[in-house]
Design an enzyme around this catalytic site. Structure first.
Site, short mmCIF file in Angstrom:
data_model
loop_
_atom_site.label_atom_id
_atom_site.label_comp_id
_atom_site.label_asym_id
_atom_site.label_seq_id
_atom_site.Cartn_x
_atom_site.Cartn_y
_atom_site.Cartn_z
CG HIS A 124 -1.96 -1.15 1.10
ND1 HIS A 124 -2.67 -1.65 2.17
CD2 HIS A 124 -2.35 -1.89 0.03
CE1 HIS A 124 -3.45 -2.64 1.76
NE2 HIS A 124 -3.27 -2.81 0.48
CB THR A 197 -3.57 -8.45 8.33
OG1 THR A 197 -4.56 -8.04 7.37
CG2 THR A 197 -3.13 -9.88 8.05
N PRO A 223 -4.55 -11.32 18.09
CG PRO A 223 -4.50 -9.22 19.12
CD PRO A 223 -3.93 -9.99 17.97
#
Ligand code: OAD
Length: 255
Positions: A124, A197, A223
């Protein structure tokens, strides 16, 4: 921390010929950089369409640049965290052990480079780079602009031409050179770590599936649960700044 998952991940990395590390905003969360889709994330607070599209820039380049200038100021003083450092250490370890290592990141914050990672595809773009407005991501006008905060907003080049952030906005295509390199690595690797992600933005979201389809190992560290979690070979509910250093020390112990 699940010691079994850490041990299995370390074993997969030791056996690998080509490791791809695919990272997202979560890797920088422990450095204090906000993510996008978590509670209080950037897309929770700000309207994408008024800030991260070519149309928004065309309408009001100064307004869009002010937002990027603010984001640049936020990342200027932050430092890579133990997750970034473990990734850079893994690259050096892989190279010293005759393996290939490719980092594919959706992050634009430059923290992987600051930590010492070298073989990086920035899908990106990079918040510290700019290019001429109206040009594509592989244009020769791509250059660094480190001034922060900006004296002139929107910034212009020496000839007075408008500059834009060298980042990918919604509705834009990625750099063909970068995407080709990243996709080639994803097709070639035997182990992919997918770290920090939500894995919802294409084309990176399909990369773990191409690894799984050809019998490779996919290790997810996050997480939270993502759509990939139930398909990954190993999926750990851990923070990257904690799990990655553990995996790295497991790989290198008794080496
Ligand atoms: P998201 O904000 O969508 O997802 C961040 C992920 O990181 C979530 O799944 C979190 O659970 C996880 N996470 C949070 N803290 C973490 C930690 N300490 N360790 C590991 N993981 C943690 O960000 P991305 O998936 O990176 O694109 O978003 C992809 C793209 O969408 C971005 O590059 C951006 C955005 O629109 C563009 O701007 C083009």
């Amino acid at each position: 921390m699940n010691v079994d998952d850490i041990a299995k991940s370390a074993e997969a990395l030791r056996d690998a010929k080509h490791i791809v590390m695919l990272t997202g905003a979560g890797v920088s969360a422990e450095s204090g950089v906000p993510t996008f889709r978590d509670k209080d994330g950037l897309w929770d607070k700000y309207d994408v369409t008024t800030l991260a599209t070519p149309q928004a820039f065309e309408e009001d380049p100064g307004f869009v640049w002010k937002w990027y200038d603010w984001r640049r100021q936020k990342v200027k003083d932050v430092k890579p965290n133990p997750g970034h450092h473990a990734i850079a250490d893994m690259e050096k370890w892989a190279e010293a052990n005759g393996k290939r290592f490719t980092l594919v990141t959706q992050n634009i914050d430059n923290l992987h480079s600051l930590a010492g990672s070298r073989n990086i595809f920035e899908l990106h773009g990079n918040i510290w780079k700019v290019r001429l407005w109206g040009t594509g991501p592989d244009d020769i006008s791509v250059r660094e602009l480190l001034e922060c905060p900006l004296a002139e907003c929107p910034p212009k080049d020496d000839a007075g031409k408008l500059l834009r952030p060298h980042v990918v906005w919604f509705g834009e295509t990625l750099s063909p050179a970068v995407i080709e390199g990243a996709q080639h690595a994803a097709m070639d690797c035997d182990v992919m770590l997918v770290v920090g992600t939500a894995n919802v933005v294409y084309p990176s979201a399909v990369m773990p599936y191409s690894v799984l389809r050809k019998g490779g190992t996919v290790i997810e560290i996050n997480p939270g649960v993502t759509e990939l979690s139930s398909d990954a070979t190993i999926s750990m509910r851990e923070k990257s700044g904690e799990a990655l250093p553990e995996i790295y020390s497991r790989i290198t112990e008794n080496a």
